[in-house]
Design an enzyme around this catalytic site. Structure first.
Site, PDB file in Angstrom:
ATOM      1  CB  CYS A 135      -0.728   0.092   1.206  1.00  0.00           C
ATOM      2  SG  CYS A 135      -1.977  -1.612   1.721  1.00  0.00           S
ATOM      3  NE  ARG A 164       5.969   1.353  -1.335  1.00  0.00           N
ATOM      4  CZ  ARG A 164       7.357   1.145  -0.890  1.00  0.00           C
ATOM      5  NH1 ARG A 164       8.066   1.919  -1.217  1.00  0.00           N
ATOM      6  NH2 ARG A 164       7.532   0.709   0.224  1.00  0.00           N
ATOM      7  CD1 TRP A 170      -0.255  -5.839  -3.056  1.00  0.00           C
ATOM      8  CD2 TRP A 170      -0.242  -6.553  -1.137  1.00  0.00           C
ATOM      9  NE1 TRP A 170      -0.032  -7.048  -3.140  1.00  0.00           N
ATOM     10  CE2 TRP A 170       0.391  -7.731  -1.996  1.00  0.00           C
ATOM     11  CE3 TRP A 170      -0.482  -6.966   0.262  1.00  0.00           C
ATOM     12  CZ2 TRP A 170       0.602  -8.895  -1.548  1.00  0.00           C
ATOM     13  CZ3 TRP A 170      -0.146  -8.058   0.849  1.00  0.00           C
ATOM     14  CH2 TRP A 170       0.528  -9.053  -0.015  1.00  0.00           C
ATOM     15  CG  ASN A 183       0.265   2.313   3.707  1.00  0.00           C
ATOM     16  OD1 ASN A 183      -0.906   2.229   2.982  1.00  0.00           O
ATOM     17  ND2 ASN A 183       1.536   2.815   3.272  1.00  0.00           N
ATOM     18  N   GLY A 184      -0.600  -1.156   6.467  1.00  0.00           N
ATOM     19  CA  GLY A 184      -0.309  -1.960   7.796  1.00  0.00           C
ATOM     20  C   GLY A 184      -1.462  -2.891   8.095  1.00  0.00           C
ATOM     21  CD  GLU A 218      17.450 -13.481  -6.927  1.00  0.00           C
ATOM     22  OE1 GLU A 218      16.958 -13.845  -5.923  1.00  0.00           O
ATOM     23  OE2 GLU A 218      17.204 -12.277  -7.351  1.00  0.00           O
ATOM     24  CE  LYS A 223      14.360 -11.527  -9.029  1.00  0.00           C
ATOM     25  NZ  LYS A 223      14.902 -11.224  -7.859  1.00  0.00           N
ATOM     26  CD  GLU A 259      10.347 -12.164  -7.487  1.00  0.00           C
ATOM     27  OE1 GLU A 259       9.944 -11.435  -6.584  1.00  0.00           O
ATOM     28  OE2 GLU A 259      11.623 -12.114  -7.964  1.00  0.00           O
ATOM     29  CG  HIS A 291      19.212 -36.922  -2.751  1.00  0.00           C
ATOM     30  ND1 HIS A 291      19.566 -38.210  -2.165  1.00  0.00           N
ATOM     31  CD2 HIS A 291      20.330 -36.150  -2.810  1.00  0.00           C
ATOM     32  CE1 HIS A 291      20.776 -38.040  -2.237  1.00  0.00           C
ATOM     33  NE2 HIS A 291      21.264 -37.046  -2.258  1.00  0.00           N
ATOM     34  CE  LYS A 318      11.989  -2.679  -4.992  1.00  0.00           C
ATOM     35  NZ  LYS A 318      12.625  -4.016  -5.495  1.00  0.00           N
TER      36      LYS A 318
HETATM   37  C1  F6R Z   1      12.599 -10.839  -5.142  1.00  0.00           C
HETATM   38  C2  F6R Z   1      12.100  -9.559  -4.115  1.00  0.00           C
HETATM   39  C3  F6R Z   1      11.638  -9.896  -2.619  1.00  0.00           C
HETATM   40  C4  F6R Z   1      12.613  -9.048  -1.885  1.00  0.00           C
HETATM   41  C5  F6R Z   1      12.226  -9.495  -0.241  1.00  0.00           C
HETATM   42  C6  F6R Z   1      13.017  -8.659   0.789  1.00  0.00           C
HETATM   43  O1  F6R Z   1      12.860 -10.172  -6.311  1.00  0.00           O
HETATM   44  O2  F6R Z   1      12.328  -8.486  -4.409  1.00  0.00           O
HETATM   45  O3  F6R Z   1      11.884 -11.329  -2.501  1.00  0.00           O
HETATM   46  O4  F6R Z   1      13.906  -9.463  -2.037  1.00  0.00           O
HETATM   47  O5  F6R Z   1      10.912  -8.984   0.053  1.00  0.00           O
HETATM   48  O6  F6R Z   1      12.990  -7.228   0.793  1.00  0.00           O
HETATM   49  P1  F6R Z   1      13.814  -6.355   1.111  1.00  0.00           P
HETATM   50  O7  F6R Z   1      15.338  -6.614   0.645  1.00  0.00           O
HETATM   51  O8  F6R Z   1      13.531  -5.117   1.198  1.00  0.00           O
HETATM   52  O9  F6R Z   1      13.838  -6.622   2.741  1.00  0.00           O
END
Ligand code: F6R
Length: 612
Positions: free
Chosen positions: A2, A27, A74, A100-101, A485, A489, A492, A508, A607
């Protein structure tokens, strides 16, 4: 997650608010709304979907007024609908709130307020705040009612409220969800935002609210308080980044722009920190705790998502080169599993791009509560984690707008390698080893350019693989977390069901999945586990699974296993994740585009994850 924007001044608030919401789009959100106050009347417009839909609605029904608040939601409590979108109004339509929250005690509060005759219109937790203020305002000033209501809330909040009885003021409060106040260039205008990028067009002078702080913002200025309504002086700070940094420029998407910024990311993360002569890293942010760090016998890295995977690579670095037993922990698990901390000999390192991730903050507080020395490895200056740690190292990646982390991840790896040299040289790392790492860090930007030059080739591979609905990513040792990772990506932003595995684990279980319809992306660069990795790929080939290999420049042998090879420059093993992750970022990006998706705004993701 949010977003909140607020404005009071002499311009039409609607324009400022919508511009702010647009800047917060990155975000992640699913509905948006705005309220302005004009002629003692609150008027709202709320829509489901993108800010563009809200703008469309506002062009048909413009809102007048020079004070207002706005929100991108959100969904947590209740689906994304117009009714659930913020702002929420009280029964009489005289108070508006955005939030927010998460309000954890909203069910109890709602029941009580309903029994007193309050009519709720949404399924949200937020709406209780509006009615709670309304309830208190029957017997006290709006200002007192605002603070009294906040006092009743259990949970996390960044809240902004407007009321017709105080028509030129915005009331805000913070616990756990960021809020920043902006001081306009014109002396009679002020802004509020959950993220400074929303107001960067108008001002660089800001006051960061901390947890358990509140403010009343009017065209006459900003008054700041503690949540028990006592006045508190706060410092005005300057936002250092430029507008250009939060704009896309010549790139079609922020994600691509941020991937291409990575040579500079290494330069910025290492600026002034490389002491090649002494084989040392210079980390000013750790100077106050350097002596305590010398005695540390155990490290715990806490982080979430991609930052957690960076931390997993950090664990390998710190154990192999600094010789310190290190554990990597997921924030959401660590905080609830009663971890054992030795206050005399343990340091905790919180790794976070935003510095606002609720689970990482929760874990950090748990570790601090048990006496651990707390170090932050954070990108956003002044964020909660940066403030709540005793010492730290900023990653200096600049604002990361795309939801999927790329350059911030790379900066985390860079800083973790600097930390490894720092702690290693305090212990048994030789000067020559320190020098080798430092010198190699200095040449990585040029090597990254060589990878970026293959963008078109990666795009061709992405098109070739775009029709597959699954993928297995494999790597070993330093590159096992890189495989995870790469898979993260891809799932996501391209919505491909991708699994990341340490290649030795394949036999395994996941090998059962492999056939010609299940491709494998393998990191098989020249390092200490190269031969092992090659054997794993033979096993993959025997199952007819298509292979896309990431190999070291000059490795022609790999062509025996597959024609689909991306070559990366060689580097020392510990730093290889910094190079190897880049083709995987580009691959995910082009896969998303090839599948007709917007890589910057993946569905359901936010984000900065400020809720548990
Ligand atoms: C993946 C991604 C998330 C963040 C995670 C932690 O692409 O962006 O997995 O890495 O939400 O976020 P931060 O680094 O802001 O604590």
């Amino acid at each position: 997650m949010c977003g909140i924007v607020g404005y009071v001044g002499s311009r039409q608030a609607q324009d400022v608010l919508v511009e702010g919401l647009r800047r917060l789009e990155y975000r992640g959100y699913d509905s948006a709304g705005v309220v302005t106050l004009h002629d003692e009347d609150l008027k709202t417009v709320k829509t489901v979907g993108k800010v563009a839909v809200l703008m469309d609605a506002l062009s048909r029904t413009p809102l007048r007024g020079t004070v207002g608040i706005a929100h991108t939601r959100w969904a947590t409590h209740g689906e994304p609908t117009n009714e659930n979108a913020h702002p929420h109004l009280d029964c009489r339509g005289t108070i508006a709130v955005v939030h927010n929250g998460i309000i954890e005690n909203y069910v109890v509060l709602k029941r009580e307020l309903e029994s007193r005759g309050h009519q709720f219109r949404s399924e949200t937790d937020t709406e209780v705040v509006t009615h709670l203020i309304e309830e208190y305002a029957q017997s006290m000033s709006f200002s007192d009612a605002f603070f009294a209501a906040i006092d009743q809330i259990v949970g996390t909040f960044g809240i902004a409220a407007l009321c017709v009885t105080e028509p030129r003021k915005i009331f805000v409060a913070r616990r756990g969800s960021p809020l920043v106040l902006g001081l306009g260039v014109h002396r009679d205008e002020f802004f509020i935002a959950s993220d400074p990028s929303a107001i960067l067009t108008y001002t660089r002078d800001v006051i960061y609210l901390e947890d358990d702080e509140a403010a009343i913002v009017s065209e006459n200025g900003v008054e700041t308080f503690s949540l028990d309504h006592l006045k508190k002086e706060k410092r005005v700070e300057k936002i250092e980044w430029s507008l250009e940094e939060i704009e896309r420029g010549r790139f079609p998407h922020f994600m691509l722009k941020e991937i291409f910024e990575q040579p500079k990311v290494i330069v910025d993360a290492t600026r002034g920190r490389l002491d090649a002569k002494n084989g040392q890293s210079v980390l000013g942010g750790l100077s106050d705790v350097a002596e305590r760090l010398r005695d540390v016998e155990r490290l715990t890295i806490i982080a979430c998502g991609s930052a957690h995977l960076a931390g997993a690579i950090g664990e390998y670095m710190l154990e192999e080169y600094a010789g310190i037993p290190t554990e990597i922990e997921i924030g959401s698990e660590f905080r609830y599993r009663r971890p054992i901390i030795d206050p005399k000999r343990e340091a905790v390192i919180a790794v976070s791009q935003s510095g606002e991730t609720a689970d990482t903050i929760g874990a950090l507080r748990e570790a601090k509560g048990k006496g651990a020395l707390a170090i932050g490895l954070v990108n956003v200056v002044g964020s909660t984690i940066a403030r709540e740690t005793e010492a730290g190292i900023y990653t200096h990646a600049g604002p990361e707008i795309a939801v999927a982390s790329t350059k911030a991840f790379l900066a985390q790896l860079t800083v973790l390698s600097l930390l490894t040299v720092f702690l290693g040289r305090q212990r048994s790392m030789s000067q020559a080893t320190g020098q080798r790492i430092i010198e190699e860090l200095a040449v990585l930007p040029e090597k990254i350019e060589r990878i970026l030059a293959q963008n078109d080739r990666i795009k061709i591979f992405a098109k070739k693989y775009a029709h597959y609905s699954s993928a297995l990513f494999l790597g070993r040792k330093y590159n096992a977390p890189v495989a995870l990772e790469g898979a993260l990506k891809l799932k996501e932003i391209a919505y491909v069901h991708a699994e990341g595995y340490a290649a030795g684990e394949m036999k395994h279980g996941p090998i059962a999945l492999l056939d010609k319809s299940f491709p494998v992306v393998a990191i098989v660069t020249k390092d200490s586990v190269y031969e092992k990795m090659r054997s794993n790929l033979e096993e993959v080939r025997a199952r007819n699974a298509p292979i896309l290999a990431l190999a070291s420049e000059g490795d022609d042998e790999i062509l025996r296993l597959t024609d689909d090879v991306l070559y990366v420059p060689r580097t020392i093993e510990m730093l290889s994740p910094i190079l190897n992750v880049i083709p995987l970022q580009l691959f995910a990006y082009h896969m998303a585009v090839a599948r007709g998706l917007d890589p910057d705004r993946p569905r359901n993701l936010a984000k900065s994850v400020t809720v548990e």
